[in-house]
Design an enzyme around this catalytic site. Structure first.
Site, short mmCIF file in Angstrom:
data_model
loop_
_atom_site.label_atom_id
_atom_site.label_comp_id
_atom_site.label_asym_id
_atom_site.label_seq_id
_atom_site.Cartn_x
_atom_site.Cartn_y
_atom_site.Cartn_z
N ARG A 114 1.40 1.94 -3.59
CA ARG A 114 0.19 2.50 -4.22
C ARG A 114 0.01 3.97 -3.83
O ARG A 114 -0.34 4.81 -4.63
CB ARG A 114 -1.08 1.74 -3.81
CG ARG A 114 -1.00 0.24 -3.80
CD ARG A 114 -1.66 -0.37 -5.01
NE ARG A 114 -0.72 -0.50 -6.11
CZ ARG A 114 0.34 -1.33 -6.12
NH1 ARG A 114 0.61 -2.11 -5.10
NH2 ARG A 114 1.14 -1.38 -7.16
N TYR A 129 0.82 -1.22 0.00
CA TYR A 129 0.00 0.00 0.00
C TYR A 129 0.86 1.27 0.00
O TYR A 129 0.44 2.29 -0.55
CB TYR A 129 -1.01 -0.03 1.15
CG TYR A 129 -2.10 -1.04 0.84
CD1 TYR A 129 -3.02 -0.77 -0.16
CD2 TYR A 129 -2.13 -2.27 1.47
CE1 TYR A 129 -3.97 -1.70 -0.52
CE2 TYR A 129 -3.09 -3.22 1.13
CZ TYR A 129 -4.01 -2.91 0.13
OH TYR A 129 -4.95 -3.84 -0.23
N CYS A 180 -0.90 4.88 17.10
CA CYS A 180 -2.14 5.66 16.91
C CYS A 180 -2.13 6.83 17.88
O CYS A 180 -1.93 6.65 19.09
CB CYS A 180 -3.34 4.76 17.18
SG CYS A 180 -4.90 5.63 17.29
N ASN A 199 -12.60 2.29 -5.73
CA ASN A 199 -11.20 2.71 -5.85
C ASN A 199 -10.70 3.34 -4.56
O ASN A 199 -11.43 4.06 -3.89
CB ASN A 199 -11.04 3.69 -7.01
CG ASN A 199 -11.43 3.07 -8.34
OD1 ASN A 199 -11.49 1.85 -8.44
ND2 ASN A 199 -11.69 3.88 -9.34
N ASN A 219 -18.03 0.06 -19.81
CA ASN A 219 -16.81 -0.70 -19.53
C ASN A 219 -16.04 -0.92 -20.82
O ASN A 219 -16.61 -0.89 -21.91
CB ASN A 219 -17.18 -2.07 -18.92
CG ASN A 219 -16.12 -2.58 -17.97
OD1 ASN A 219 -15.60 -1.81 -17.16
ND2 ASN A 219 -15.79 -3.85 -18.06
N LEU A 220 -14.75 -1.15 -20.67
CA LEU A 220 -13.92 -1.38 -21.85
C LEU A 220 -14.31 -2.69 -22.53
O LEU A 220 -14.38 -2.77 -23.75
CB LEU A 220 -12.45 -1.39 -21.44
CG LEU A 220 -11.41 -1.22 -22.52
CD1 LEU A 220 -11.61 0.06 -23.31
CD2 LEU A 220 -10.00 -1.23 -21.90
N THR A 278 -15.77 -1.51 -13.87
CA THR A 278 -15.57 -2.54 -12.85
C THR A 278 -15.90 -3.90 -13.45
O THR A 278 -16.81 -4.02 -14.27
CB THR A 278 -16.38 -2.25 -11.56
OG1 THR A 278 -16.25 -3.35 -10.65
CG2 THR A 278 -17.84 -1.99 -11.84
N HIS A 281 -14.35 0.75 -0.36
CA HIS A 281 -13.22 -0.14 -0.07
C HIS A 281 -12.08 0.56 0.65
O HIS A 281 -10.96 0.05 0.70
CB HIS A 281 -12.70 -0.78 -1.37
CG HIS A 281 -13.60 -1.85 -1.92
ND1 HIS A 281 -13.46 -2.40 -3.17
CD2 HIS A 281 -14.68 -2.48 -1.36
CE1 HIS A 281 -14.41 -3.32 -3.36
NE2 HIS A 281 -15.16 -3.37 -2.29
N ASP A 329 -7.91 5.24 -4.61
CA ASP A 329 -7.21 6.49 -4.95
C ASP A 329 -8.12 7.68 -4.63
O ASP A 329 -9.28 7.50 -4.25
CB ASP A 329 -6.79 6.49 -6.44
CG ASP A 329 -7.99 6.45 -7.39
OD1 ASP A 329 -8.86 7.33 -7.30
OD2 ASP A 329 -8.07 5.53 -8.23
P1 OAD Z 1 -10.97 -4.91 -11.99
O1 OAD Z 1 -9.52 -4.82 -12.29
O2 OAD Z 1 -11.48 -6.23 -11.52
O3 OAD Z 1 -11.80 -4.53 -13.28
C1 OAD Z 1 -11.52 -3.37 -13.99
C2 OAD Z 1 -12.49 -3.27 -15.16
O4 OAD Z 1 -12.26 -2.04 -15.82
C3 OAD Z 1 -12.37 -4.38 -16.20
O5 OAD Z 1 -13.66 -4.94 -16.45
C4 OAD Z 1 -11.83 -3.67 -17.45
O6 OAD Z 1 -12.37 -4.17 -18.65
C5 OAD Z 1 -12.30 -2.25 -17.20
N1 OAD Z 1 -11.45 -1.20 -17.81
C6 OAD Z 1 -10.11 -1.20 -17.98
N2 OAD Z 1 -9.70 -0.06 -18.55
C7 OAD Z 1 -10.82 0.69 -18.75
C8 OAD Z 1 -11.08 1.97 -19.31
N3 OAD Z 1 -10.10 2.74 -19.77
N4 OAD Z 1 -12.36 2.41 -19.36
C9 OAD Z 1 -13.37 1.64 -18.90
N5 OAD Z 1 -13.19 0.43 -18.36
C10 OAD Z 1 -11.94 -0.05 -18.28
O7 OAD Z 1 -11.30 -3.73 -10.95
P2 OAD Z 1 -12.55 -3.58 -9.96
O8 OAD Z 1 -13.77 -4.18 -10.57
O9 OAD Z 1 -12.57 -2.18 -9.53
O10 OAD Z 1 -10.73 -4.42 -3.91
O11 OAD Z 1 -12.10 -4.48 -8.75
C11 OAD Z 1 -12.93 -4.59 -7.63
C12 OAD Z 1 -12.10 -4.74 -6.38
O12 OAD Z 1 -11.23 -5.84 -6.51
C13 OAD Z 1 -11.17 -3.58 -6.09
O13 OAD Z 1 -11.81 -2.50 -5.45
C14 OAD Z 1 -10.15 -4.19 -5.21
C15 OAD Z 1 -9.95 -5.49 -5.95
O14 OAD Z 1 -9.49 -6.52 -5.22
C16 OAD Z 1 -10.04 -4.01 -2.82
O15 OAD Z 1 -8.98 -3.44 -2.85
C17 OAD Z 1 -10.74 -4.33 -1.54
#
Ligand code: OAD
Length: 244
Positions: free
Chosen positions: A71, A68, A148, A104, A213-214, A188, A121, A106
């Site tokens: 990140r 982290y 802390c 996210n 989504n992409l 997502t 998250h 960030d």
């Molecule tokens: P993922 O990495 O699982 O999915 C990202 C999605 O974004 C994919 O479906 C890609 O096709 C899409 N993508 C990539 N580039 C893109 C763009 N330029 N425009 C639009 N879409 C795009 O990420 P999350 O679904 O956010 O949890 O992951 C969910 C959680 O899993 C995260 O919050 C994290 C992770 O483990 C924790 O940290 C607790």
């Protein structure tokens, strides 16, 4: 698109920040594997699911904190992209209820100016005391054993919801989704619950559902409409439609 819509819930994921230079987890070039080095400098790879857990934190806090810290450092090198900016503009101008729920960690939504925002998250720029539960803003490296300021225990950890932990503000999110007229999911993969299940609640209450989504995601079949392409193009276009 605008007709009869008052209440909007927008779920965002790693794809929203991809064009800002933050790697996603599961798509091509994602960080589903994280490269680190052992004490002898030998590189090895960790599955993200093996780093982002309470068990990993207990077993190897230095490794989890370093993941982290890396990140958090990256945040200084990235900026909001047109998708974050368009959502912030929608937030500022939309007269009805609106909630952006981001997975996210960030701070690009805030930097773009979004206000009606929940980090379900957690946040990279926050540290959480595992002893007293107090969260404090944190922008530096966070070594394990950091004390802390609230309770004096050396238990500060990244304020991230690990796999198996309960996401933040679920009651507020559930309430918003249950009153939504429009539910939009952006960037997502639909692989992680409970966020992946919001679309089904939204459909159950009669909201319109739209995925941007992409690529088609694991949850695409649950959405009434899907638009494929980069968030930096699709989101400003959607916001123009909504704001007329
Ligand atoms: P993922 O990495 O699982 O999915 C990202 C999605 O974004 C994919 O479906 C890609 O096709 C899409 N993508 C990539 N580039 C893109 C763009 N330029 N425009 C639009 N879409 C795009 O990420 P999350 O679904 O956010 O949890 O992951 C969910 C959680 O899993 C995260 O919050 C994290 C992770 O483990 C924790 O940290 C607790």
């Amino acid at each position: 698109m605008k007709n009869d819509i008052q209440n909007i819930v927008i779920l965002t994921g790693a794809g929203l920040s991809a064009e800002s230079g933050i790697p996603t987890f599961r798509s091509k070039n994602g960080i589903s594997y994280w490269e680190s080095t052992d004490n002898a400098g030998v590189p090895f790879f960790h599955r993200v699911e093996d780093v982002c857990t309470p068990e990993a934190l207990a077993r190897n806090p230095a490794l989890v904190h370093r993941f982290y810290d890396e990140r958090r450092t990256t945040l200084a090198t990235v900026s909001p992209n047109p998708a974050h900016e368009a959502l912030a503009a929608l937030d500022a101008a939309w007269p009805g209820e609106l909630l952006i729920v981001t997975q996210n960690v960030d701070d690009l939504h805030e930097r773009a100016g979004a206000k009606r925002l929940i980090h379900m998250h957690g946040e990279l720029q926050s540290a959480l005391c595992a002893a007293c539960g107090k969260a404090v803003p944190w922008t530096q490296a966070l070594p394990p054993g950091t004390v802390c300021m609230g309770c004096g225990q050396p238990r500060l950890r990244p304020d991230i919801v690990f796999f198996g932990e309960m996401p933040y503000q679920m009651d507020a999110i559930d309430e918003a989704v249950r009153h939504a007229d429009l539910f939009v999911s952006i960037g997502t993969s639909g692989a992680v619950y409970p966020a992946a299940g919001f679309v089904q609640t939204a459909r159950h209450v009669g909201a319109r559902t739209l995925e941007l989504n992409l690529d088609p995601s694991a949850g695409s079949i649950y959405f009434e409409d899907s638009r494929l392409g980069p968030a930096s193009q699709l989101v400003p276009q959607l916001v123009r439609e909504l704001l007329g």
